[in-house]
Design a protein around this motif. Structure first.
Motif, PDB file in Angstrom:
ATOM      1  N   ALA A   1       0.833  -1.211   0.000  1.00 12.11           N
ATOM      2  CA  ALA A   1       0.000   0.000   0.000  1.00 12.11           C
ATOM      3  C   ALA A   1       0.862   1.252   0.000  1.00 12.11           C
ATOM      4  CB  ALA A   1      -0.907   0.000   1.221  1.00 12.11           C
ATOM      5  N   PRO A   2       0.358   2.353  -0.530  1.00 12.55           N
ATOM      6  CA  PRO A   2       1.088   3.620  -0.459  1.00 12.55           C
ATOM      7  C   PRO A   2       1.186   4.119   0.974  1.00 12.55           C
ATOM      8  CG  PRO A   2      -1.112   3.974  -1.320  1.00 12.55           C
ATOM      9  CD  PRO A   2      -0.928   2.482  -1.247  1.00 12.55           C
ATOM     10  N   ASP A   3       2.077   5.037   1.205  1.00 12.77           N
ATOM     11  CA  ASP A   3       2.270   5.616   2.530  1.00 12.77           C
ATOM     12  C   ASP A   3       0.981   6.316   2.971  1.00 12.77           C
ATOM     13  OD1 ASP A   3       3.071   6.940   4.817  1.00 12.77           O
ATOM     14  OD2 ASP A   3       4.871   7.813   3.924  1.00 12.77           O
ATOM     15  N   ALA A   4       0.504   5.983   4.167  1.00  9.62           N
ATOM     16  CA  ALA A   4      -0.730   6.597   4.673  1.00  9.62           C
ATOM     17  C   ALA A   4      -0.608   8.112   4.756  1.00  9.62           C
ATOM     18  CB  ALA A   4      -1.067   6.019   6.048  1.00  9.62           C
ATOM     19  N   VAL A   5       0.567   8.631   5.067  1.00  3.92           N
ATOM     20  CA  VAL A   5       0.733  10.080   5.176  1.00  3.92           C
ATOM     21  C   VAL A   5       0.491  10.752   3.830  1.00  3.92           C
ATOM     22  CG1 VAL A   5       2.409  11.922   5.587  1.00  3.92           C
ATOM     23  CG2 VAL A   5       2.220  10.016   7.198  1.00  3.92           C
ATOM     24  N   ARG A   6       0.963  10.143   2.755  1.00  2.14           N
ATOM     25  CA  ARG A   6       0.691  10.722   1.441  1.00  2.14           C
ATOM     26  C   ARG A   6      -0.799  10.653   1.110  1.00  2.14           C
ATOM     27  NH1 ARG A   6       4.390   9.978  -3.820  1.00  2.14           N
ATOM     28  NH2 ARG A   6       5.589  11.345  -2.476  1.00  2.14           N
ATOM     29  N   VAL A   7      -1.431   9.539   1.480  1.00  2.00           N
ATOM     30  CA  VAL A   7      -2.876   9.410   1.265  1.00  2.00           C
ATOM     31  C   VAL A   7      -3.619  10.484   2.049  1.00  2.00           C
ATOM     32  CG1 VAL A   7      -4.875   7.907   1.668  1.00  2.00           C
ATOM     33  CG2 VAL A   7      -2.758   6.943   0.757  1.00  2.00           C
ATOM     34  N   TYR A   8      -3.205  10.712   3.283  1.00  2.30           N
ATOM     35  CA  TYR A   8      -3.865  11.725   4.111  1.00  2.30           C
ATOM     36  C   TYR A   8      -3.616  13.131   3.562  1.00  2.30           C
ATOM     37  CZ  TYR A   8      -4.287   7.928   7.542  1.00  2.30           C
ATOM     38  OH  TYR A   8      -4.574   6.754   8.179  1.00  2.30           O
ATOM     39  N   ARG A   9      -2.396  13.404   3.115  1.00  2.00           N
ATOM     40  CA  ARG A   9      -2.098  14.732   2.576  1.00  2.00           C
ATOM     41  C   ARG A   9      -2.963  15.025   1.348  1.00  2.00           C
ATOM     42  NH1 ARG A   9       1.974  17.992   3.968  1.00  2.00           N
ATOM     43  NH2 ARG A   9       2.042  18.825   1.843  1.00  2.00           N
TER      44      ARG A   9
ATOM     45  N   ARG B   1       3.656  11.678  12.147  1.00  2.00           N
ATOM     46  CA  ARG B   1       4.257  11.620  10.810  1.00  2.00           C
ATOM     47  C   ARG B   1       3.563  12.596   9.871  1.00  2.00           C
ATOM     48  NH1 ARG B   1       3.294   7.035   8.120  1.00  2.00           N
ATOM     49  NH2 ARG B   1       5.018   7.484   6.707  1.00  2.00           N
ATOM     50  N   LEU B   2       2.246  12.711  10.000  1.00  2.00           N
ATOM     51  CA  LEU B   2       1.522  13.684   9.196  1.00  2.00           C
ATOM     52  C   LEU B   2       1.940  15.106   9.553  1.00  2.00           C
ATOM     53  CD1 LEU B   2      -0.706  14.526   7.211  1.00  2.00           C
ATOM     54  CD2 LEU B   2      -2.365  14.244   9.081  1.00  2.00           C
ATOM     55  N   LEU B   3       2.050  15.404  10.841  1.00  2.00           N
ATOM     56  CA  LEU B   3       2.474  16.740  11.257  1.00  2.00           C
ATOM     57  C   LEU B   3       3.871  17.072  10.743  1.00  2.00           C
ATOM     58  CD1 LEU B   3       1.267  16.898  14.987  1.00  2.00           C
ATOM     59  CD2 LEU B   3       0.121  17.776  12.952  1.00  2.00           C
ATOM     60  N   ASP B   4       4.742  16.072  10.642  1.00  2.00           N
ATOM     61  CA  ASP B   4       6.122  16.282  10.204  1.00  2.00           C
ATOM     62  C   ASP B   4       6.277  16.350   8.686  1.00  2.00           C
ATOM     63  OD1 ASP B   4       6.972  16.261  12.821  1.00  2.00           O
ATOM     64  OD2 ASP B   4       7.606  14.160  12.804  1.00  2.00           O
ATOM     65  N   SER B   5       5.215  16.038   7.951  1.00  2.00           N
ATOM     66  CA  SER B   5       5.338  15.953   6.488  1.00  2.00           C
ATOM     67  C   SER B   5       5.651  17.313   5.875  1.00  2.00           C
ATOM     68  CB  SER B   5       4.046  15.373   5.884  1.00  2.00           C
ATOM     69  OG  SER B   5       2.935  16.221   6.132  1.00  2.00           O
TER      70      SER B   5
ATOM     71  N   ALA C   1       3.158  22.633   4.859  1.00  2.05           N
ATOM     72  CA  ALA C   1       3.724  21.580   5.697  1.00  2.05           C
ATOM     73  C   ALA C   1       2.601  20.907   6.470  1.00  2.05           C
ATOM     74  CB  ALA C   1       4.764  22.171   6.642  1.00  2.05           C
ATOM     75  N   GLY C   2       2.889  19.730   7.014  1.00  2.00           N
ATOM     76  CA  GLY C   2       1.844  18.920   7.624  1.00  2.00           C
ATOM     77  C   GLY C   2       1.038  19.620   8.692  1.00  2.00           C
ATOM     78  N   ARG C   3       1.719  20.275   9.627  1.00  4.06           N
ATOM     79  CA  ARG C   3       0.988  20.938  10.706  1.00  4.06           C
ATOM     80  C   ARG C   3       0.081  22.034  10.159  1.00  4.06           C
ATOM     81  NH1 ARG C   3       0.589  24.885  14.435  1.00  4.06           N
ATOM     82  NH2 ARG C   3       0.247  24.231  16.615  1.00  4.06           N
ATOM     83  N   ASP C   4       0.579  22.811   9.231  1.00  3.79           N
ATOM     84  CA  ASP C   4      -0.228  23.885   8.652  1.00  3.79           C
ATOM     85  C   ASP C   4      -1.410  23.324   7.866  1.00  3.79           C
ATOM     86  OD1 ASP C   4       1.518  25.782   9.696  1.00  3.79           O
ATOM     87  OD2 ASP C   4       2.795  25.740   7.919  1.00  3.79           O
ATOM     88  N   LEU C   5      -1.199  22.179   7.219  1.00  2.00           N
ATOM     89  CA  LEU C   5      -2.283  21.539   6.470  1.00  2.00           C
ATOM     90  C   LEU C   5      -3.378  21.077   7.420  1.00  2.00           C
ATOM     91  CD1 LEU C   5      -3.155  20.642   3.612  1.00  2.00           C
ATOM     92  CD2 LEU C   5      -1.948  18.481   4.025  1.00  2.00           C
ATOM     93  N   VAL C   6      -2.981  20.508   8.557  1.00  4.57           N
ATOM     94  CA  VAL C   6      -3.952  20.069   9.559  1.00  4.57           C
ATOM     95  C   VAL C   6      -4.716  21.268  10.117  1.00  4.57           C
ATOM     96  CG1 VAL C   6      -4.196  19.073  11.876  1.00  4.57           C
ATOM     97  CG2 VAL C   6      -2.743  17.949  10.166  1.00  4.57           C
ATOM     98  N   VAL C   7      -4.001  22.343  10.429  1.00  9.28           N
ATOM     99  CA  VAL C   7      -4.654  23.544  10.966  1.00  9.28           C
ATOM    100  C   VAL C   7      -5.711  24.057  10.005  1.00  9.28           C
ATOM    101  CG1 VAL C   7      -4.297  25.973  11.539  1.00  9.28           C
ATOM    102  CG2 VAL C   7      -2.740  24.237  12.429  1.00  9.28           C
ATOM    103  N   ARG C   8      -5.407  24.054   8.726  1.00 12.94           N
ATOM    104  CA  ARG C   8      -6.325  24.615   7.742  1.00 12.94           C
ATOM    105  C   ARG C   8      -7.511  23.694   7.465  1.00 12.94           C
ATOM    106  NH1 ARG C   8      -4.294  27.487   2.298  1.00 12.94           N
ATOM    107  NH2 ARG C   8      -3.716  28.975   3.939  1.00 12.94           N
ATOM    108  N   LYS C   9      -7.288  22.382   7.443  1.00 13.26           N
ATOM    109  CA  LYS C   9      -8.319  21.470   6.941  1.00 13.26           C
ATOM    110  C   LYS C   9      -9.089  20.704   8.009  1.00 13.26           C
ATOM    111  CE  LYS C   9      -7.092  22.266   2.627  1.00 13.26           C
ATOM    112  NZ  LYS C   9      -7.995  22.776   1.581  1.00 13.26           N
ATOM    113  N   VAL C  10      -8.471  20.436   9.153  1.00  6.97           N
ATOM    114  CA  VAL C  10      -9.064  19.536  10.154  1.00  6.97           C
ATOM    115  C   VAL C  10      -9.809  20.335  11.209  1.00  6.97           C
ATOM    116  CG1 VAL C  10      -8.596  17.776  11.914  1.00  6.97           C
ATOM    117  CG2 VAL C  10      -7.311  17.775   9.752  1.00  6.97           C
ATOM    118  N   ARG C  11     -11.029  19.957  11.453  1.00  9.19           N
ATOM    119  CA  ARG C  11     -11.839  20.619  12.482  1.00  9.19           C
ATOM    120  C   ARG C  11     -11.542  20.043  13.850  1.00  9.19           C
ATOM    121  NH1 ARG C  11     -17.871  22.854  12.134  1.00  9.19           N
ATOM    122  NH2 ARG C  11     -16.916  23.608  10.214  1.00  9.19           N
ATOM    123  N   ARG C  12     -11.433  18.749  13.952  1.00 16.86           N
ATOM    124  CA  ARG C  12     -11.123  18.115  15.228  1.00 16.86           C
ATOM    125  C   ARG C  12     -10.610  16.702  14.984  1.00 16.86           C
ATOM    126  NH1 ARG C  12     -16.709  18.818  15.078  1.00 16.86           N
ATOM    127  NH2 ARG C  12     -17.949  16.915  14.795  1.00 16.86           N
TER     128      ARG C  12
END
Length: 359
Positions: A149-157, A181-185, A194-205
């Motif tokens: 399978a592909p890397d889950a972090v890439r799938v999540y990004r 790993r997602l935060l570090d991407s 970057a991962g943390r900024d992507l989470v801040v923008r897209k994830v509600r909780r």
């Protein structure tokens, strides 16, 4: 007032609202995704990313079934599923379940270079392993092992990059390996963020099945202690914990295994495992996290804000804080009543079922 006059008045109202930037959406609040995390209730149909350690305990099967059933009901949209499991059969089992619910091509990922094992951690009591039964009976998977399978972090990004801002609810029902790993991407062709900024923008909780409250030593947090410590220290959105104590008394599966043997991998996983013990049902740890993430927290649980600390041995403590960065679910409904809600979702037939001929 004539009908024509009514239409003219309504049209004028729309024009004024458009010029002033006022939304004309009705203030209706559907069940799906109402959060009691502070502030007023809001209408929200979440886009879901699920991270699971499927392959050992079979409550993960129930959790995926619950998620897919809620998606069929229009209460969420599933964007991607990833594995943090050491089982080589984790990704194939995810794909079998996705296929059963008509989501054959849903993106699925795993952990690269993970030391995969023929049989997952946490499954020491079954001689006949339900993942092996599912793979033999439903050869409808794109990846033969999790290693393919592909890397889950890439799938999540990719899933986060394509989602509207603030629209994603992330659910983690296994060890916390993939989340730091997602935060570090790093920024890439999928997103300049970057991962943390992507989470801040897209994830509600973020809603996790993890921890035991007010204190304890639970499997998911001790499964990767460093990742768990980083998660609670660094994750930039609210983290809601469905603790071990929430799902323990909620037993499901007894009605599910009575369904006919007609090509239902959810039924088959529970039937295989429960036939070897646990005929009273299986604890619904992971399902409670999925239910809280997608449906109203207030409808089924209480909620307390605070702070989780994970110690070096994987145990956790809890400190209540009114404005803390974390929250924990509190028991509200009788366990049997909550079990009925969950098991009905687990037993629900897919809205779109792919054709298959089980072996």
């Amino acid at each position: 007032m004539s009908i024509r006059a009514v239409f003219r008045s309504f049209a004028a109202t729309l024009i004024v609202a458009a010029l002033s930037g006022v939304s004309m959406r009705a203030e209706t609040v559907p069940v799906a995704g109402i959060c009691s995390c502070g502030g007023r209730a809001e209408a929200f149909i979440p886009k879901v990313v699920l991270d699971t350690d499927i392959g050992g305990d079979y409550d993960d099967v129930g959790a995926l079934a619950t998620m897919h059933a809620l998606a069929d009901l229009g209460e969420c949209e599933v964007l991607a599923v990833g594995s943090c499991s050491t089982s080589r059969d984790a990704v194939p089992c995810i794909e079998i379940l996705n296929d059963y619910y008509g989501r054959t091509f849903l993106p699925v990922g795993g952990v690269p270079d993970w030391p995969l094992k023929p049989r997952a951690c946490g499954d020491f009591w079954h001689k006949v392993k339900w993942p092996e039964v599912l793979k033999a009976k439903y050869p409808r998977f794109r990846h033969r092992t999790s290693a393919e399978a592909p890397d889950a972090v890439r799938v999540y990004r990719r899933a986060l990059a394509d989602a509207p801002d603030g629209s994603v609810v992330f659910i983690a029902i296994g060890n916390m390996t993939n989340l730091p790993r997602l935060l570090d991407s790093k920024p890439d062709f999928l997103s300049p963020l970057a991962g943390r900024d992507l989470v801040v923008r897209k994830v509600r909780r973020l809603v996790i099945m993890g921890g035991e409250f007010p204190s304890g030593r639970e499997c998911n947090l001790k499964g990767n202690v460093r990742a768990s410590q980083r998660l609670f220290a660094e994750w930039p959105t609210l983290v809601i914990c469905a603790g071990y104590e929430i799902g323990t008394p909620v037993l499901t599966g007894r009605r599910l295994i009575l369904l006919p043997d007609d090509g239902n991998p959810v039924r088959d996983a529970y039937f295989t495992a429960m036939s070897q013990g646990g005929k009273r049902g299986r604890n619904s740890w992971d399902q409670t996290a999925v239910l809280a993430a997608i449906r109203s927290v207030d409808q089924y649980f209480g909620l307390e804000r605070g702070r989780v600390t994970v110690k070096e041995d994987g145990s956790n403590t809890w400190a209540a804080e009114p404005d803390g960065p974390h929250a924990r679910l509190l028991a509200k409904l009788p366990p049997d009543e909550l079990a009925q809600v969950i098991e009905e979702l687990m037993m629900r037939q897919p809205a779109v079922r792919t054709s298959r001929t089980p072996k």
